[in-house]
Design an enzyme around this catalytic site. Structure first.
Site, PDB file in Angstrom:
ATOM      1  N   GLU A 157       0.841  -1.224   0.000  1.00 21.68           N
ATOM      2  CA  GLU A 157       0.000   0.000   0.000  1.00 21.68           C
ATOM      3  C   GLU A 157       0.867   1.262   0.000  1.00 21.68           C
ATOM      4  O   GLU A 157       0.541   2.265   0.653  1.00 21.68           O
ATOM      5  CB  GLU A 157      -1.025  -0.027   1.131  1.00 21.68           C
ATOM      6  CG  GLU A 157      -2.114  -1.042   0.815  1.00 21.68           C
ATOM      7  CD  GLU A 157      -3.336  -0.945   1.678  1.00 21.68           C
ATOM      8  OE1 GLU A 157      -3.742   0.175   2.024  1.00 21.68           O
ATOM      9  OE2 GLU A 157      -3.895  -2.010   1.991  1.00 21.68           O
TER      10      GLU A 157
HETATM   11  N1  COS Z   1      -6.532  12.332  -2.892  1.00 21.67           N
HETATM   12  C1  COS Z   1      -7.088  12.941  -3.949  1.00 21.67           C
HETATM   13  N2  COS Z   1      -6.408  13.237  -5.068  1.00 21.67           N
HETATM   14  C2  COS Z   1      -5.115  12.907  -5.119  1.00 21.67           C
HETATM   15  C3  COS Z   1      -4.460  12.269  -4.054  1.00 21.67           C
HETATM   16  C4  COS Z   1      -5.224  11.988  -2.904  1.00 21.67           C
HETATM   17  N3  COS Z   1      -4.683  11.376  -1.853  1.00 21.67           N
HETATM   18  N4  COS Z   1      -3.175  12.070  -4.376  1.00 21.67           N
HETATM   19  C5  COS Z   1      -3.021  12.538  -5.603  1.00 21.67           C
HETATM   20  N5  COS Z   1      -4.201  13.046  -6.054  1.00 21.67           N
HETATM   21  C6  COS Z   1      -4.486  13.646  -7.342  1.00 21.67           C
HETATM   22  C7  COS Z   1      -4.245  15.095  -7.325  1.00 21.67           C
HETATM   23  O1  COS Z   1      -5.214  15.736  -8.137  1.00 21.67           O
HETATM   24  C8  COS Z   1      -2.905  15.255  -7.980  1.00 21.67           C
HETATM   25  O2  COS Z   1      -2.818  16.493  -8.567  1.00 21.67           O
HETATM   26  P1  COS Z   1      -2.191  17.759  -7.739  1.00 21.67           P
HETATM   27  O3  COS Z   1      -0.706  17.615  -7.873  1.00 21.67           O
HETATM   28  O4  COS Z   1      -2.775  18.919  -8.464  1.00 21.67           O
HETATM   29  O5  COS Z   1      -2.626  17.690  -6.323  1.00 21.67           O
HETATM   30  C9  COS Z   1      -2.915  14.101  -8.973  1.00 21.67           C
HETATM   31  O6  COS Z   1      -3.680  13.064  -8.343  1.00 21.67           O
HETATM   32  C10 COS Z   1      -1.567  13.537  -9.315  1.00 21.67           C
HETATM   33  O7  COS Z   1      -0.884  13.346  -8.126  1.00 21.67           O
HETATM   34  P2  COS Z   1       0.687  13.205  -8.134  1.00 21.67           P
HETATM   35  O8  COS Z   1       1.280  14.225  -9.056  1.00 21.67           O
HETATM   36  O9  COS Z   1       1.137  13.226  -6.703  1.00 21.67           O
HETATM   37  O10 COS Z   1       0.849  11.760  -8.816  1.00 21.67           O
HETATM   38  P3  COS Z   1       2.114  10.875  -9.043  1.00 21.67           P
HETATM   39  O11 COS Z   1       1.968  10.131 -10.299  1.00 21.67           O
HETATM   40  O12 COS Z   1       3.358  11.698  -8.821  1.00 21.67           O
HETATM   41  O13 COS Z   1       2.017   9.751  -7.881  1.00 21.67           O
HETATM   42  C11 COS Z   1       2.179   8.855  -5.696  1.00 21.67           C
HETATM   43  C12 COS Z   1       1.826  10.045  -6.589  1.00 21.67           C
HETATM   44  C13 COS Z   1       3.616   8.413  -5.845  1.00 21.67           C
HETATM   45  C14 COS Z   1       1.946   9.338  -4.275  1.00 21.67           C
HETATM   46  C15 COS Z   1       1.202   7.690  -6.022  1.00 21.67           C
HETATM   47  O14 COS Z   1       1.476   7.160  -7.293  1.00 21.67           O
HETATM   48  C16 COS Z   1       1.255   6.587  -5.014  1.00 21.67           C
HETATM   49  O15 COS Z   1       0.605   6.656  -3.966  1.00 21.67           O
HETATM   50  N6  COS Z   1       2.023   5.518  -5.334  1.00 21.67           N
HETATM   51  C17 COS Z   1       2.056   4.329  -4.526  1.00 21.67           C
HETATM   52  C18 COS Z   1       0.913   3.470  -4.933  1.00 21.67           C
HETATM   53  C19 COS Z   1       0.679   2.419  -3.945  1.00 21.67           C
HETATM   54  O16 COS Z   1       0.436   2.682  -2.769  1.00 21.67           O
HETATM   55  N7  COS Z   1       0.711   1.193  -4.411  1.00 21.67           N
HETATM   56  C20 COS Z   1       0.507   0.099  -3.561  1.00 21.67           C
HETATM   57  C21 COS Z   1      -0.429  -0.840  -4.169  1.00 21.67           C
HETATM   58  S1  COS Z   1      -2.058  -0.520  -3.923  1.00 21.67           S
HETATM   59  S2  COS Z   1      -2.456  -1.906  -2.625  1.00 21.67           S
END
Ligand code: COS
Length: 385
Positions: free
Chosen positions: A363
């Site tokens: 996660e």
């Molecule tokens: N809630 C609502 N919207 C969100 C959000 C959240 N928690 N996180 C991101 N967003 C939206 C926002 O709109 C964001 O735009 P802003 O920069 O204007 O706020 C957009 O999504 C893109 O977000 P971001 O630029 O942060 O995306 P990235 O591609 O850089 O990825 C991470 C962000 C790395 C944090 C994300 O890909 C992630 O959580 N990766 C890990 C995934 C994971 O947990 N995998 C495990 C398997 S699932 S069991």
């Protein structure tokens, strides 16, 4: 120590603790060794209503929230960090429906989930899209009344035992993350199959497999909400499910600590119980302090989410980061306190260390949690001006 729980939450905690001791602990070692999925315990959890604690009463749940899910997950994980996942991973699959589904879709799927009849899974991760979740390659193309899904989701908890999966796929690759959508894929849909069963270091009582989509026909009505909301739905889901991982980690830490305290009080060396040595007491003092700090952060996070606050990402990531790092430290030191016996599979403690490790990885790795925390800290600073 009540941790400021309500009467209902205290009752739930006592119930989960009793079931953990009477039903889960006796099965933990065997399920760890064989990798057997504990179907009989699923029935037990369903009978006492664990699957519905965070689901609205109008869908058959008991109307609690993340806090109730955290309480159950923590208690069950004290006895087995793998078996507890049968509840926590189903919540991960249910949150996208709660967050993105229409009323009709919630009516269709949530009652079965709340009753513990439908286990679920969450399909976001792909072989080339782990931390970089937005790099997904699974596609969904509209064709008449169906979306046609192609791709592979892997490392999916509950795959093969669940009946229903929320899956994120790209409906418009030209729009990047804003071209992704969330679907409910049900077992038996044409073109949907399971891939290899993973042989894991820990949490071996839980099933981890691939979801394979080959021209898989998913009815249009299984698109959750509107197209283009898939990635956002997934991120909002993780904000609510990461405290569940934190609770699993905390339970593992507490369970290992309890066994270690019991052991050092009984273990005699140099003519006395090793608990008499100040070096051992200081180790215990540090571990207990870490556990209580982690619990305070986790409970605060769960209450914040249940209050309806929207700025939850930072605390959700912090609680997952803290609790999983504490779990790794506590379980490693617990093995140390058991000495040579701790390294042997005849004793229950090494399993806690193996189970704890995944909580720093899945996660979102703890490196990703730091990214989420950092990004939100800067956003808050910018808003303050
Ligand atoms: N809630 C609502 N919207 C969100 C959000 C959240 N928690 N996180 C991101 N967003 C939206 C926002 O709109 C964001 O735009 P802003 O920069 O204007 O706020 C957009 O999504 C893109 O977000 P971001 O630029 O942060 O995306 P990235 O591609 O850089 O990825 C991470 C962000 C790395 C944090 C994300 O890909 C992630 O959580 N990766 C890990 C995934 C994971 O947990 N995998 C495990 C398997 S699932 S069991």
């Amino acid at each position: 120590m009540s941790d400021f729980l309500t009467d209902y939450q205290l009752e739930l905690q006592q119930l989960a603790r009793r079931i953990a001791e009477e039903k889960v602990r006796p099965r933990a070692a065997e399920c760890d060794r064989t990798g057997e999925f504990p179907w009989d315990l699923i029935k037990t959890f369903a009978d006492v209503g664990f699957y519905g604690v965070y689901i609205d009463e109008k869908y058959g749940g008991s109307g609690g929230g993340v806090m109730e899910l955290v309480i159950i997950t923590e208690e069950l994980s004290r006895a087995c960090g793998g078996i507890s996942l049968a509840v926590a991973a189903t919540a991960l699959g249910a949150f996208p429906i709660m967050l993105g589904g229409t009323d009709e879709q919630k009516d269709r799927w949530l009652p079965g989930i709340a009753a513990g009849k439908t286990l679920t899974g969450f399909g976001l991760t792909e072989p080339g899209a782990g931390s970089d979740a937005s790099n997904m390659k699974t596609t969904a193309v509209l064709d008449g009344d169906y979306y046609i899904l192609n791709g592979v989701k892997h490392f999916i908890t509950n795959a093969g035992v669940a009946k229903l999966y929320t899956v994120i796929a790209s409906t418009d690759p030209s729009k990047g993350i804003m071209g992704t959508s969330a679907f409910v894929v049900e077992e038996g849909m044409p073109g949907f199959s399971y891939g290899k069963e993973e042989d894991k270091m820990g949490i071996r009582a839980s099933m981890t497999r691939e979801l394979i989509f080959q021209d898989c026909k998913v009815p249009k009505g299984n698109l959750l909400g509107k197209p283009g909301r898939g990635f956002i739905n997934a991120m909002q889901t993780l904000d609510r499910s990461r405290p569940g991982v934190a609770a699993q980690a905390l339970g593992i830490a507490q369970g290992a600590f309890d066994l270690a305290v019991d052991y050092v009080r009984k273990r005699q060396q140099f003519g006395q119980s090793i608990a008499e040595f100040q070096g051992i007491q200081w180790m215990l003092a540090d571990l207990a302090t870490e556990i209580e700090s982690a619990r305070a952060l986790l409970y605060k996070t769960a209450r914040l989410i249940d209050s309806g606050a929207t700025n939850i990402s930072k605390f959700s990531a912090m609680s997952k980061l803290k609790c999983s790092d504490v779990a790794m430290r506590v379980t490693t030191d617990a093995v140390q306190l058991f000495g040579g016996y701790g390294y042997m599979r005849d004793y229950p403690i090494e399993k806690y260390m193996r189970d704890a490790k995944i909580t720093q990885i899945y996660e979102g790795t703890n490196q990703i949690q730091r990214m989420v925390i950092g990004k939100n800290l800067l956003k808050e600073a910018q808003q303050k001006g």
